[in-house]
Design a protein around this motif. Structure first.
Motif, mmCIF file in Angstrom:
data_model
loop_
_atom_site.group_PDB
_atom_site.id
_atom_site.type_symbol
_atom_site.label_atom_id
_atom_site.label_comp_id
_atom_site.label_asym_id
_atom_site.label_seq_id
_atom_site.Cartn_x
_atom_site.Cartn_y
_atom_site.Cartn_z
ATOM 1 N N HIS A 45 0.824 -1.213 0.000
ATOM 2 C CA HIS A 45 0.000 0.000 0.000
ATOM 3 C C HIS A 45 0.866 1.274 0.000
ATOM 4 N N ASP A 46 1.957 1.287 0.766
ATOM 5 C CA ASP A 46 2.829 2.474 0.774
ATOM 6 C C ASP A 46 3.387 2.754 -0.624
ATOM 7 N N ASP A 47 3.740 1.696 -1.336
ATOM 8 C CA ASP A 47 4.310 1.883 -2.675
ATOM 9 C C ASP A 47 3.312 2.554 -3.620
ATOM 10 N N ILE A 48 2.016 2.256 -3.455
ATOM 11 C CA ILE A 48 1.013 2.970 -4.268
ATOM 12 C C ILE A 48 1.072 4.447 -3.892
ATOM 13 N N MET A 49 0.997 4.712 -2.592
ATOM 14 C CA MET A 49 0.920 6.101 -2.112
ATOM 15 C C MET A 49 2.169 6.886 -2.487
ATOM 16 N N ASP A 50 3.335 6.229 -2.415
ATOM 17 C CA ASP A 50 4.593 6.914 -2.738
ATOM 18 C C ASP A 50 4.913 6.857 -4.231
ATOM 19 N N GLN A 51 4.039 6.231 -5.011
ATOM 20 C CA GLN A 51 4.259 6.029 -6.449
ATOM 21 C C GLN A 51 5.632 5.423 -6.729
ATOM 22 N N ALA A 52 6.033 4.478 -5.899
ATOM 23 C CA ALA A 52 7.352 3.852 -6.051
ATOM 24 C C ALA A 52 7.304 2.819 -7.169
ATOM 25 N N PRO A 53 8.192 2.906 -8.157
ATOM 26 C CA PRO A 53 8.159 1.943 -9.264
ATOM 27 C C PRO A 53 8.881 0.635 -8.942
ATOM 28 N N ILE A 54 9.853 0.703 -8.032
ATOM 29 C CA ILE A 54 10.738 -0.453 -7.800
ATOM 30 C C ILE A 54 10.771 -0.803 -6.313
ATOM 31 N N ARG A 55 10.735 -2.091 -6.017
ATOM 32 C CA ARG A 55 10.858 -2.599 -4.642
ATOM 33 C C ARG A 55 11.791 -3.801 -4.703
ATOM 34 N N ARG A 56 12.854 -3.771 -3.956
ATOM 35 C CA ARG A 56 13.855 -4.840 -3.967
ATOM 36 C C ARG A 56 14.259 -5.219 -5.391
ATOM 37 N N GLY A 57 14.481 -4.180 -6.208
ATOM 38 C CA GLY A 57 14.979 -4.409 -7.568
ATOM 39 C C GLY A 57 13.955 -4.909 -8.569
ATOM 40 N N GLN A 58 12.705 -5.069 -8.146
ATOM 41 C CA GLN A 58 11.656 -5.578 -9.039
ATOM 42 C C GLN A 58 10.506 -4.573 -9.101
ATOM 43 N N PRO A 59 9.692 -4.650 -10.175
ATOM 44 C CA PRO A 59 8.544 -3.726 -10.249
ATOM 45 C C PRO A 59 7.622 -3.908 -9.039
ATOM 46 N N THR A 60 7.109 -2.794 -8.529
ATOM 47 C CA THR A 60 6.134 -2.869 -7.436
ATOM 48 C C THR A 60 4.819 -3.450 -7.966
ATOM 49 N N VAL A 61 3.957 -3.883 -7.057
ATOM 50 C CA VAL A 61 2.715 -4.556 -7.457
ATOM 51 C C VAL A 61 1.822 -3.639 -8.298
ATOM 52 N N HIS A 62 1.702 -2.371 -7.905
ATOM 53 C CA HIS A 62 0.819 -1.478 -8.673
ATOM 54 C C HIS A 62 1.387 -1.165 -10.050
ATOM 55 N N GLU A 63 2.717 -1.363 -10.230
ATOM 56 C CA GLU A 63 3.336 -1.174 -11.548
ATOM 57 C C GLU A 63 3.169 -2.434 -12.385
ATOM 58 N N LYS A 64 3.404 -3.575 -11.768
ATOM 59 C CA LYS A 64 3.355 -4.862 -12.487
ATOM 60 C C LYS A 64 1.918 -5.202 -12.857
ATOM 61 N N TRP A 65 0.970 -4.969 -11.922
ATOM 62 C CA TRP A 65 -0.442 -5.129 -12.220
ATOM 63 C C TRP A 65 -1.025 -3.723 -12.377
ATOM 64 N N ASN A 66 -1.779 -3.248 -11.400
ATOM 65 C CA ASN A 66 -2.291 -1.874 -11.429
ATOM 66 C C ASN A 66 -2.661 -1.483 -9.999
ATOM 67 N N PRO A 67 -2.923 -0.195 -9.755
ATOM 68 C CA PRO A 67 -3.186 0.229 -8.373
ATOM 69 C C PRO A 67 -4.377 -0.485 -7.732
ATOM 70 N N ASN A 68 -5.430 -0.762 -8.508
ATOM 71 C CA ASN A 68 -6.586 -1.448 -7.923
ATOM 72 C C ASN A 68 -6.208 -2.821 -7.378
ATOM 73 N N VAL A 69 -5.419 -3.541 -8.148
ATOM 74 C CA VAL A 69 -4.954 -4.856 -7.708
ATOM 75 C C VAL A 69 -4.123 -4.713 -6.431
ATOM 76 N N ALA A 70 -3.281 -3.684 -6.371
ATOM 77 C CA ALA A 70 -2.431 -3.493 -5.190
ATOM 78 C C ALA A 70 -3.259 -3.118 -3.963
ATOM 79 N N ILE A 71 -4.328 -2.346 -4.156
ATOM 80 C CA ILE A 71 -5.205 -2.004 -3.026
ATOM 81 C C ILE A 71 -5.852 -3.277 -2.485
ATOM 82 N N LEU A 72 -6.477 -4.034 -3.396
ATOM 83 C CA LEU A 72 -7.293 -5.167 -2.969
ATOM 84 C C LEU A 72 -6.446 -6.349 -2.471
ATOM 85 N N SER A 73 -5.321 -6.622 -3.143
ATOM 86 C CA SER A 73 -4.427 -7.675 -2.656
ATOM 87 C C SER A 73 -3.885 -7.307 -1.285
#
Lengths: 324, 324
Positions: free
Chosen positions: B77-105
């Motif tokens: 959830h923080d990565d959505i809010m911070d619009q972070a594209p990368i987490r531990r060298g990989q795309p964040t969930v909202h980038e790899k899928w989309n923000p809705n998926v990241a909210i609900l997952s």
């Protein structure tokens, strides 16, 4: 007890509940969405159910409120996902504040729901939270399916019924189950009440689908035809697609479903006319009644006095007959 | 037990855990983020703590995992809010899928954390969930404060320390507390371990702030200078603002803080030079050591054998000395 007394007790409890103080951006949206109102159907079900087993229903108020807080948490997050600007005639949280506030306030609301559930007696905590976890996950699954259906044109009636079961009905089932668990009901009664809620819930959602097309704009509170504008695969739409196959309506319906630019009013009017021609509304009402009847059948099997069942029957009637 | 054995057990448990099956968009992101790795510091703390009281730590694995699942939920959830594209060298969930998926997952992950907590013995459930609720709400409060600070230029050191306490440290405190509760430790020990975690957590975050500026780009894993680029009000920045008052660095620092367009590399180099000139790094290290020492002081008071404390001391050393 009358429904009115339950609702008054619930609204008083809501007005007394604090979720936290600071930072304001986190807690103010919770008070805001909880104060927008609504039918308070879920907590009322919990109280009715507890009272059926001669339980001092006031002791179940905070647990009942947990269900309402959870429901409003799902609305706050769903509204972001659906980009909904208006909820109960007021700006949605992500519109009034911003999406980040709506994400984070929603998260704290979910935590608050668990905190409220901890007010049940210690011996019930594990069972209540286990069932709540399952229900909460299912509601999320339902919302994900609903989003997936938007981009699919091959949704079956079965899939649709499964989706609304998850998104809406399981929580109504849980609300009734919760009251029965709190009131130390036997397992058979708990299961029956869950089935009552599950079936009334599906009937309730089908009624919503019908109202979205045929509701009185003065009374409905939302934009009539909203589902049609968004191409939502409601039960009526799925039935219309099925019944129109091979008829002149097939092409006409398809034209509206694939139109990228259109006059919203014209689309609502045209699609409603197709529904009327295909007699989709009476089919939907038959289906709705089937589920209400199934719910009332389960209620019949419940071993509590007729007197105690009466209020839930009246409530089911109200859900079926309501105009908003 | 060695840290390595705990980490192996945790990673094995993570690989065995299923969160749900369908719909895939809901559950696949959970597996994805949990598989991205990380230090697994929080569950390791829970296991170390449980083992201090001669508890069969393997029995605490699922509860330990709850803390890691919760932590990863906040990242999603923080990565959505911070619009972070990368987490531990990989795309964040909202980038790899989309923000809705990241909210609900994320929502389902929070529910999963509660489900994992239900594996503690029945007599501990209420206490564990009550403490978890409080901690979870505090973590959300910390994230909201962090977002609020971005648009403020008058954040005090106290406010900053309070924010990182909420956003980061309380969860480390809870991780240690959880292990002790599960292992039937006495209340004094539980409280002491919470304090250990709280203080190590603040030290840990200060170390993060230092690494963000002075980390070895080869080892750090994130972009060095990221906080400077974003004008983050870290402890180093607040100290630099304070120490620069009335010196030639004041204007220079202010120039970079208010620049709307700039060369990122130049900004990082220039601000780091200001930090160096003002000797902000040794101050930060002193502050960091203060909190680590406070944590180790609390550990000293704990009435368990030195032998049992050893692994936690080593772990604190590692957190202080780490390069990533």
């Amino acid at each position: 007890m009358s429904l009115q007394s339950y609702l008054e007790a619930i609204n008083l409890e809501i007005s007394k509940t604090t979720y936290g103080e600071s930072p304001e951006e986190l807690y103010e949206p919770i008070r805001y969405i909880m104060d927008l109102g609504g039918k308070r159907m879920r907590p009322a079900l919990t109280l009715m159910s507890a009272n059926m087993f001669l339980y001092n229903w006031q002791k179940a108020l905070k647990a009942a409120l947990a269900v309402e807080v959870f429901h409003n948490f799902t609305l706050m997050h769903d509204d972001i996902m659906d980009q909904a600007p208006i909820r109960r005639g007021q700006p949605t949280v992500h519109e009034k504040w911003n999406p980040n506030v709506a994400i984070l306030s929603g998260d704290v609301m979910l935590v608050s729901a668990y905190e409220l559930l901890l007010t049940v007696e210690d011996r019930h905590i594990k069972r209540v939270i286990k069932r709540f976890n399952k229900t909460a996950a299912e509601v999320c699954e339902g919302q994900q399916l609903d989003m997936n259906f938007a981009s699919r044109d091959d949704v079956s009636e079965e899939e649709y019924l499964e989706m609304i079961k998850l998104k809406t009905s399981v929580l109504l089932g849980f609300a009734l189950e919760l009251g029965a668990i709190i009131a130390d009901a036997d397992d058979e009664s708990i299961q029956l009440l869950y089935e009552v809620g599950l079936n009334l819930g599906i009937g309730f959602q089908l009624k919503d689908d019908i109202l979205d097309v045929y509701g009185d704009p003065e009374k409905f509170g939302k934009q009539v035809g909203g589902d049609i504008i968004e191409n939502k695969k409601t039960w009526l739409m799925l039935e219309a697609i099925k019944k129109s196959k091979g008829t002149p309506s097939e092409k006409e319906l398809n034209k509206w479903l694939t139109a990228t630019t259109f006059d919203a009013k014209k689309k609502v009017k045209a699609v409603t006319e197709i529904y009327d021609k295909l007699e989709v509304r009476p089919d939907a009402e038959t289906k709705m009644n089937e589920f209400f009847d199934k719910g009332l059948e389960a209620l019949k099997k419940l071993k509590v006095s007729e007197d105690k069942k009466q209020i839930l029957k009246q409530f089911a009637d109200y859900l079926m007959e309501r105009e908003s």
